[in-house]
Design a protein around this motif. Structure first.
Motif, short mmCIF file in Angstrom:
data_model
loop_
_atom_site.label_atom_id
_atom_site.label_comp_id
_atom_site.label_asym_id
_atom_site.label_seq_id
_atom_site.Cartn_x
_atom_site.Cartn_y
_atom_site.Cartn_z
N MET A 1 0.59 -1.18 0.39
CA MET A 1 0.22 -0.17 -0.25
C MET A 1 0.80 1.37 0.11
SD MET A 1 -2.92 1.42 2.85
CE MET A 1 -4.21 0.44 2.28
N ASP A 5 -2.72 6.03 -1.07
CA ASP A 5 -4.00 4.86 -0.54
C ASP A 5 -4.40 5.26 0.40
OD1 ASP A 5 -4.25 3.79 -3.50
OD2 ASP A 5 -1.88 2.21 -2.93
N PHE A 6 -3.67 5.74 1.62
CA PHE A 6 -4.02 5.54 2.83
C PHE A 6 -5.31 6.71 3.12
CE2 PHE A 6 0.17 5.47 5.37
CZ PHE A 6 0.66 4.19 5.11
N LYS A 7 -5.85 5.35 4.26
CA LYS A 7 -6.92 6.62 4.64
C LYS A 7 -6.29 7.05 6.12
CE LYS A 7 -10.06 3.33 3.36
NZ LYS A 7 -11.16 2.09 3.03
N THR A 8 -7.78 7.86 6.50
CA THR A 8 -7.08 8.54 8.06
C THR A 8 -6.75 7.86 9.45
OG1 THR A 8 -8.72 10.35 7.88
CG2 THR A 8 -7.57 10.47 9.91
N GLU A 9 -6.73 6.43 9.38
CA GLU A 9 -5.91 5.11 10.26
C GLU A 9 -5.32 4.89 10.46
OE1 GLU A 9 -10.33 3.15 8.31
OE2 GLU A 9 -9.12 5.40 8.99
N ASP A 10 -5.05 4.77 8.51
CA ASP A 10 -3.83 4.94 8.15
C ASP A 10 -2.46 5.69 8.21
OD1 ASP A 10 -4.43 2.03 6.57
OD2 ASP A 10 -4.43 3.25 5.35
N PHE A 11 -3.02 6.56 8.54
CA PHE A 11 -2.24 8.22 8.36
C PHE A 11 -1.48 7.70 10.17
CE2 PHE A 11 -3.53 9.57 4.64
CZ PHE A 11 -2.21 10.16 3.86
N GLN A 13 -1.41 5.84 12.78
CA GLN A 13 -0.71 4.62 12.61
C GLN A 13 0.81 4.57 11.75
OE1 GLN A 13 -2.38 1.01 12.64
NE2 GLN A 13 -4.49 2.36 12.44
N HIS A 14 1.10 5.42 11.46
CA HIS A 14 2.20 5.03 10.45
C HIS A 14 3.10 6.26 11.15
CE1 HIS A 14 5.99 5.37 7.98
NE2 HIS A 14 4.63 4.48 6.74
N VAL A 116 -8.26 4.29 16.58
CA VAL A 116 -9.44 3.93 15.16
C VAL A 116 -10.93 4.05 15.61
CG1 VAL A 116 -10.24 2.07 13.52
CG2 VAL A 116 -7.22 1.87 14.71
#
Length: 350
Positions: A1, A5-11, A13-14, A116
């Motif tokens: 990914m 492709d990131f959604k808010t929750e992906d940002f 946690q990065h 989340v």
């Protein structure tokens, strides 16, 4: 990914994103600022994640010490409050909190889960809205401030579902659109972002075309300020370019080419009417307009014809008007070679 492709929750946690927001590390800051310049349409999602992460403060990576328990618990409850009790999660957690036995083991998992949950709620309340058109389709869109956008074929417009009452009203455009921007009582800025420029207005009417690796802005009325993006020349600019009605500014970040000329604004907004309008326009440019707006492919066998000029209107539902005029003016013949393809050649004997 990829980050696109990131959604808010992906940002959220990065680690590099967290280093930028929470630690303000120089390398992370440089990376995300550059990435946002290259991906301006992702600004709303990044803003949502950043605001939420600042609200929660990151949370501990391990179970808190007993003396920190109350402070940590208060932070969790504060983070839940942004949902205005849209779910029963807060009530259930308060009940569980009274049973202190579970706390040392579940605090980290609780905070991760709340990140989340809050991200989902925050995103649902502040999501990005996107409109897209295909060939043969145009849309009229009313924005949250009641400004109106006419979106041309093969174009995309995106913006946040909710705008703050004091910050800029921001939209992102790919393709072509005509904007009628409402003035607000507090002179709130309206900003159109493209790959080449940021267009800032308060209330006005203007056309924006981002096709063919450049952005073309034509002002009908009001005042527009352009900030150039991503080039050495843009970095050297001391002030935005101020446009007046009838100005057309064309700029490409890829080639650093900039031009400014006086035009008839109605000609460049005629795509939103039943007939396309041209005034001493090179035939090659007319053909490009027909390709962009009607999906036609027209081949000129004699390149010199492209430099000749055409004046007149072309009904969207009767392209033959254009071919007949060319034939009479330049002694050329048009042959239809497919459903939407044509070839123009010199008349035999010429």
């Amino acid at each position: 990914m990829t980050f696109r492709d990131f959604k808010t929750e992906d940002f959220l946690q990065h680690p590099v994103f967290r280093n930028w927001v929470l630690e303000q590390e120089p390398e992370a800051t440089r990376f995300w600022e550059q990435w946002l310049q290259e991906n301006p349409d992702k600004q709303p999602a990044v803003n949502q994640a950043r605001e939420l992460l600042l609200l929660i403060g990151g949370g501990p990576a391990h179970a808190p010490a007993p003396q920190d328990e109350e402070q940590t618990w208060e932070k969790v409850l504060q983070s839940i409050s942004i949902a205005n009790q849209h779910t029963v999660t807060g009530a259930k957690l308060v009940a569980l909190h009274k049973k202190r036995r579970w706390w040392p083991y579940a605090a980290a998992a609780l905070l991760a889960g709340m990140l989340v949950a809050c991200a989902v709620i925050f995103f649902s309340l502040n999501k990005t809205v996107q409109y897209a058109t295909v060939m043969g389709e145009m849309k009229t869109i009313e924005l949250p401030d009641h400004s109106v956008v006419k979106l041309n074929v093969n174009s995309t417009l995106s913006f946040s579902k909710k705008w703050a009452g004091t910050g800029p009203r921001e939209v992102w455009l790919k393709g072509e659109a005509f904007f009628t921007v409402q003035h607000t009582y507090n002179n709130q800025r309206f900003v159109v972002h493209t790959n080449d420029v940021d267009i800032q207005v308060v209330g006005t009417e203007f056309n924006v075309n981002t096709r063919r690796v450049k952005t073309q802005v034509v002002l009908r009325n009001g005042v527009v300020k352009l900030t150039l993006n991503n080039t050495t020349s843009a970095k050297k600019a001391t002030a935005p370019i101020t446009m007046k009605p009838g100005d057309m500014v064309t700029y490409s970040a890829a080639t650093a080419e900039l031009s400014n000329q006086r035009v008839n604004p109605e000609q460049y907004a005629s795509w939103s009417t039943p007939a396309l309008l041209f005034n001493e326009t090179p035939v090659a440019e007319v053909i490009r307009s027909l390709q962009d707006n009607l999906g036609l492919t027209i081949v000129l066998e004699d390149d010199s014809l492209g430099a000749q000029t055409f004046t007149g209107t072309i009904p969207r539902d009767n392209i033959n008007v254009f071919f007949i005029t060319l034939g009479r003016s330049f002694n050329v013949h048009t042959e239809k070679t497919g459903a939407n393809t044509y070839r123009i050649s010199k008349t035999q004997g010429e």
